[in-house]
Design an enzyme around this catalytic site. Structure first.
Site, PDB file in Angstrom:
ATOM      1  N   ARG A 116     126.183  93.601  16.612  1.00 30.47           N
ATOM      2  CA  ARG A 116     125.502  94.928  17.164  1.00 30.47           C
ATOM      3  C   ARG A 116     124.289  94.549  17.954  1.00 30.47           C
ATOM      4  O   ARG A 116     123.725  93.586  18.022  1.00 30.47           O
ATOM      5  CB  ARG A 116     125.331  95.962  15.675  1.00 30.47           C
ATOM      6  CG  ARG A 116     126.467  96.709  15.868  1.00 30.47           C
ATOM      7  CD  ARG A 116     125.922  98.345  15.332  1.00 30.47           C
ATOM      8  NE  ARG A 116     124.937  98.826  16.239  1.00 30.47           N
ATOM      9  CZ  ARG A 116     124.114  99.734  16.091  1.00 30.47           C
ATOM     10  NH1 ARG A 116     123.741 100.097  14.789  1.00 30.47           N
ATOM     11  NH2 ARG A 116     123.443 100.286  17.029  1.00 30.47           N
ATOM     12  N   ASP A 149     122.009  97.655   8.507  1.00 28.17           N
ATOM     13  CA  ASP A 149     121.037  97.151   9.673  1.00 28.17           C
ATOM     14  C   ASP A 149     120.497  95.806   9.379  1.00 28.17           C
ATOM     15  O   ASP A 149     120.067  95.223  10.438  1.00 28.17           O
ATOM     16  CB  ASP A 149     120.131  98.315   9.817  1.00 28.17           C
ATOM     17  CG  ASP A 149     120.613  99.380  10.425  1.00 28.17           C
ATOM     18  OD1 ASP A 149     121.393  99.330  11.310  1.00 28.17           O
ATOM     19  OD2 ASP A 149     120.253 100.590  10.238  1.00 28.17           O
ATOM     20  N   ARG A 150     120.032  95.584   8.086  1.00 24.34           N
ATOM     21  CA  ARG A 150     119.230  94.505   7.684  1.00 24.34           C
ATOM     22  C   ARG A 150     119.834  93.681   6.411  1.00 24.34           C
ATOM     23  O   ARG A 150     120.097  94.319   5.369  1.00 24.34           O
ATOM     24  CB  ARG A 150     117.912  94.995   7.381  1.00 24.34           C
ATOM     25  CG  ARG A 150     117.094  95.665   8.628  1.00 24.34           C
ATOM     26  CD  ARG A 150     115.788  96.280   8.252  1.00 24.34           C
ATOM     27  NE  ARG A 150     115.707  97.083   7.166  1.00 24.34           N
ATOM     28  CZ  ARG A 150     116.068  98.466   7.252  1.00 24.34           C
ATOM     29  NH1 ARG A 150     116.518  98.694   8.382  1.00 24.34           N
ATOM     30  NH2 ARG A 150     116.196  99.470   6.362  1.00 24.34           N
ATOM     31  N   GLU A 275     109.796 104.051  18.920  1.00 22.44           N
ATOM     32  CA  GLU A 275     110.385 102.717  18.637  1.00 22.44           C
ATOM     33  C   GLU A 275     111.519 102.627  19.298  1.00 22.44           C
ATOM     34  O   GLU A 275     111.802 103.448  20.348  1.00 22.44           O
ATOM     35  CB  GLU A 275     110.874 102.942  17.119  1.00 22.44           C
ATOM     36  CG  GLU A 275     111.787 104.163  16.885  1.00 22.44           C
ATOM     37  CD  GLU A 275     112.555 104.251  15.648  1.00 22.44           C
ATOM     38  OE1 GLU A 275     112.711 102.867  15.029  1.00 22.44           O
ATOM     39  OE2 GLU A 275     112.927 105.075  15.103  1.00 22.44           O
ATOM     40  N   GLU A 276     112.151 101.329  19.379  1.00 24.63           N
ATOM     41  CA  GLU A 276     113.128 100.925  20.367  1.00 24.63           C
ATOM     42  C   GLU A 276     113.013 101.258  21.700  1.00 24.63           C
ATOM     43  O   GLU A 276     113.641 101.805  22.552  1.00 24.63           O
ATOM     44  CB  GLU A 276     114.360 101.598  19.787  1.00 24.63           C
ATOM     45  CG  GLU A 276     114.840 101.011  18.388  1.00 24.63           C
ATOM     46  CD  GLU A 276     116.177 101.743  17.852  1.00 24.63           C
ATOM     47  OE1 GLU A 276     116.618 102.768  18.398  1.00 24.63           O
ATOM     48  OE2 GLU A 276     116.556 101.185  16.952  1.00 24.63           O
ATOM     49  N   ARG A 292     112.264 105.911  21.603  1.00 22.29           N
ATOM     50  CA  ARG A 292     112.843 106.613  20.777  1.00 22.29           C
ATOM     51  C   ARG A 292     111.821 107.299  19.786  1.00 22.29           C
ATOM     52  O   ARG A 292     111.106 106.550  18.985  1.00 22.29           O
ATOM     53  CB  ARG A 292     113.815 105.981  19.886  1.00 22.29           C
ATOM     54  CG  ARG A 292     114.743 106.534  18.637  1.00 22.29           C
ATOM     55  CD  ARG A 292     115.492 105.731  18.142  1.00 22.29           C
ATOM     56  NE  ARG A 292     116.149 106.240  16.901  1.00 22.29           N
ATOM     57  CZ  ARG A 292     117.217 105.539  16.140  1.00 22.29           C
ATOM     58  NH1 ARG A 292     117.712 104.489  16.771  1.00 22.29           N
ATOM     59  NH2 ARG A 292     117.688 106.080  15.193  1.00 22.29           N
ATOM     60  N   ASP A 324     117.400 112.184  24.023  1.00 25.03           N
ATOM     61  CA  ASP A 324     117.777 111.537  22.702  1.00 25.03           C
ATOM     62  C   ASP A 324     119.016 112.039  22.221  1.00 25.03           C
ATOM     63  O   ASP A 324     119.583 113.419  22.731  1.00 25.03           O
ATOM     64  CB  ASP A 324     116.606 111.584  21.749  1.00 25.03           C
ATOM     65  CG  ASP A 324     116.587 110.672  20.661  1.00 25.03           C
ATOM     66  OD1 ASP A 324     117.529 109.692  20.586  1.00 25.03           O
ATOM     67  OD2 ASP A 324     115.616 110.429  20.051  1.00 25.03           O
ATOM     68  N   ARG A 374     127.333 110.012  18.621  1.00 22.35           N
ATOM     69  CA  ARG A 374     127.158 108.894  19.709  1.00 22.35           C
ATOM     70  C   ARG A 374     128.584 108.665  20.244  1.00 22.35           C
ATOM     71  O   ARG A 374     129.446 107.801  20.179  1.00 22.35           O
ATOM     72  CB  ARG A 374     126.751 107.728  18.616  1.00 22.35           C
ATOM     73  CG  ARG A 374     125.351 107.855  18.087  1.00 22.35           C
ATOM     74  CD  ARG A 374     125.039 106.612  17.461  1.00 22.35           C
ATOM     75  NE  ARG A 374     123.613 106.887  16.970  1.00 22.35           N
ATOM     76  CZ  ARG A 374     122.749 105.783  16.274  1.00 22.35           C
ATOM     77  NH1 ARG A 374     123.416 104.453  16.054  1.00 22.35           N
ATOM     78  NH2 ARG A 374     121.739 106.095  16.029  1.00 22.35           N
ATOM     79  N   TYR A 409     123.833 102.506  21.470  1.00 24.71           N
ATOM     80  CA  TYR A 409     122.430 102.161  21.953  1.00 24.71           C
ATOM     81  C   TYR A 409     122.811 101.676  23.417  1.00 24.71           C
ATOM     82  O   TYR A 409     123.830 101.318  23.882  1.00 24.71           O
ATOM     83  CB  TYR A 409     121.887 100.917  21.281  1.00 24.71           C
ATOM     84  CG  TYR A 409     121.267 101.140  20.085  1.00 24.71           C
ATOM     85  CD1 TYR A 409     121.329 102.209  19.323  1.00 24.71           C
ATOM     86  CD2 TYR A 409     120.224 100.184  19.418  1.00 24.71           C
ATOM     87  CE1 TYR A 409     120.977 102.514  18.087  1.00 24.71           C
ATOM     88  CE2 TYR A 409     119.623 100.338  18.276  1.00 24.71           C
ATOM     89  CZ  TYR A 409     119.927 101.599  17.598  1.00 24.71           C
ATOM     90  OH  TYR A 409     119.298 101.778  16.405  1.00 24.71           O
TER      91      TYR A 409
END
Length: 466
Positions: A116, A149-150, A275-276, A292, A324, A374, A409
């Protein structure tokens, strides 16, 4: 001249047919090269006419002390890269699709990695396709957790742009659940973030060497931009942030040179949540970023960073085209440009790239076609003006991904042609398998080329049921 060796520089001076042989050490030759590059043309440099006292120079053999003539040195192009004018064009067209899971029946080393957050960064001679993998492939038995994500398994990987990110094609750069990379003209800089949410760590790798780190400053998921950092004259600028996904998260910029942090930049202005960021050069003086805000607004925070003063300021974009997702209806937010409006919770990384022309500048943006999901991805453009103050709508420029296909994204990057830079936008098209099966992505790429209208959208061609 190579600074790693001792060079012999033979100078033919026209006055009296004098021949001097100078044995110049590595450090002196490098300083001479650097000083001349700063003051004269990068391809043909004429040195000033100065007296040369040969008798007092310990490393010079004097043949005739009457030499005072000038000399011309032909030097190669400087190593550091600088932004250039964009290549000619007035529209974006479909350039490339990287859809690894069309090859999902492959096993072993040919199996596509589960990835990703893809992005692309380019050096003078090549572009690399980066992503964050879960250290798993499809097909395989390690699908559990690939929607997270993590975790401790995620790594920053890359392949040469155009290659499929399979097990055998991919280079694993470092453990990371957030990443960035850029090329300064001499070498690659790789950025990876991992660690526990309360004490994450940024790691920097320059070429093959791990060179520096940066610790969490808000103890709340230190993270970076998930797209390319930006280099000029050997200095590379990286956006980072640390803070709540639903509250305050103040960003910083790190100035990095040859893999080491040399300065921190603390933006001013509207700093509540940034962010991002997707960043690029508006000129040789200014980096701009469309970012963002996951907490307060559907408008994009827009950064202007001056690379001459190393100062940055953030304000919200004023356009009535809100970029956004999720977002309210275009034009529905009332009040001044800094008004947040509603539907500000949640968000998505957005594509942004500059088209630098001799007489004007184009700013290209991407946003999902759906206001709430999305899904889909459309391209927009605005020429000249100031994103901080221009309230006009952006001009739609074509559909890159239809409403039937995932659009997650997106990011910007530039391919280096021989004499100009080609602006491009990439789109992450996620195969969302939920928590029960694999969760991965394809990448669609659109670049500036030719004229007319953007002609065709992209599909992944992947059926997760197969």
């Amino acid at each position: 001249m190579l600074p790693s060796t001792i060079q012999t520089l033979t100078l033919f001076l026209t006055s009296g047919g004098v021949l001097l042989s100078l044995y110049v050490s590595a450090s002196l030759s490098y300083l001479l090269y650097s000083d001349i590059l700063l003051k004269f043309s990068p391809t043909e440099i004429t040195a000033p006419k100065v007296p040369l006292d040969c008798a007092n120079a310990s490393n010079v053999q004097a043949v005739n002390r009457s030499a005072t003539k000038g000399m011309t040195l032909l030097l190669s192009e400087p190593e550091w890269t600088y932004p250039r004018l964009s290549c000619q064009g007035s529209t974006f067209q479909k350039a490339l699709l990287i859809s690894p899971h069309r090859f999902g029946e492959s096993r072993g080393n040919s199996a596509p990695l589960i990835i990703r957050e893809p992005f692309i960064a380019c050096g003078p001679k090549e572009c690399k396709h980066f992503a964050l993998t879960h250290y798993a492939a499809q097909p395989g038995g390690y699908y559990n957790g690939t929607r997270e994500d993590r975790n401790k398994l995620r790594h920053l990987i890359s392949v040469k742009l155009g290659k499929i990110p399979t097990v055998e094609n991919s280079i694993f750069h470092m453990a990371a659940w957030s990443g960035s990379a850029c090329h300064d003209g001499r070498e690659w800089t790789y950025i990876g973030v991992d660690g526990p949410d309360s004490n994450a760590l940024i790691k920097i790798k320059y070429g093959e060497a791990y060179t520096d780190t940066y610790h969490s400053y808000a103890n709340n998921i230190l993270r970076t931009q998930e797209s390319a950092c930006n280099c000029i004259g050997g200095d590379c600028y990286l956006m980072i942030t640390d803070g709540s996904a639903s509250g305050i998260s103040k960003c910083r910029f790190l100035k990095i040179r040859e893999g080491r942090i040399i300065k921190e930049i603390f933006p001013t202005g509207r700093v509540e949540h940034t962010e991002e960021c997707t960043c690029g050069f508006a000129s040789n003086k200014t980096i701009e970023c469309a970012c963002r805000d996951n907490s307060y607004t559907a408008k994009r925070p827009f950064v202007k960073l001056n690379v001459e003063t190393d100062t940055a300021e953030i304000r919200l974009m004023c356009t009535e085209t809100y970029l956004d997702t999720p977002r309210p209806d275009d034009g529905s937010i009332t009040g001044p440009c800094e008004s947040n409006g509603d539907k500000g919770r949640g968000g998505i990384k957005g594509g942004f790239v500059h088209q630098r022309m001799a007489s004007k500048i184009g700013r290209w943006y991407s946003r999902t076609m759906s206001k709430t999901e999305r899904m889909g991805m459309e391209l927009y453009v605005k020429y000249d003006g100031d994103p901080w103050t221009d309230s006009d709508a952006l001009a739609p420029s074509g559909v890159m991904v239809s409403m039937k296909e995932p659009g997650w994204y997106s990011f910007g990057f530039e391919i280096k042609d021989k004499k100009c830079d080609v602006p491009c936008i990439g789109i992450e098209m996620v195969h969302d398998g939920g928590k029960k099966t694999w969760h991965s992505a394809a990448t669609a790429i659109y670049c500036l080329m030719g004229s007319g209208q953007l002609l065709w959208d992209t599909v992944t061609g992947v059926d997760m049921a197969l």
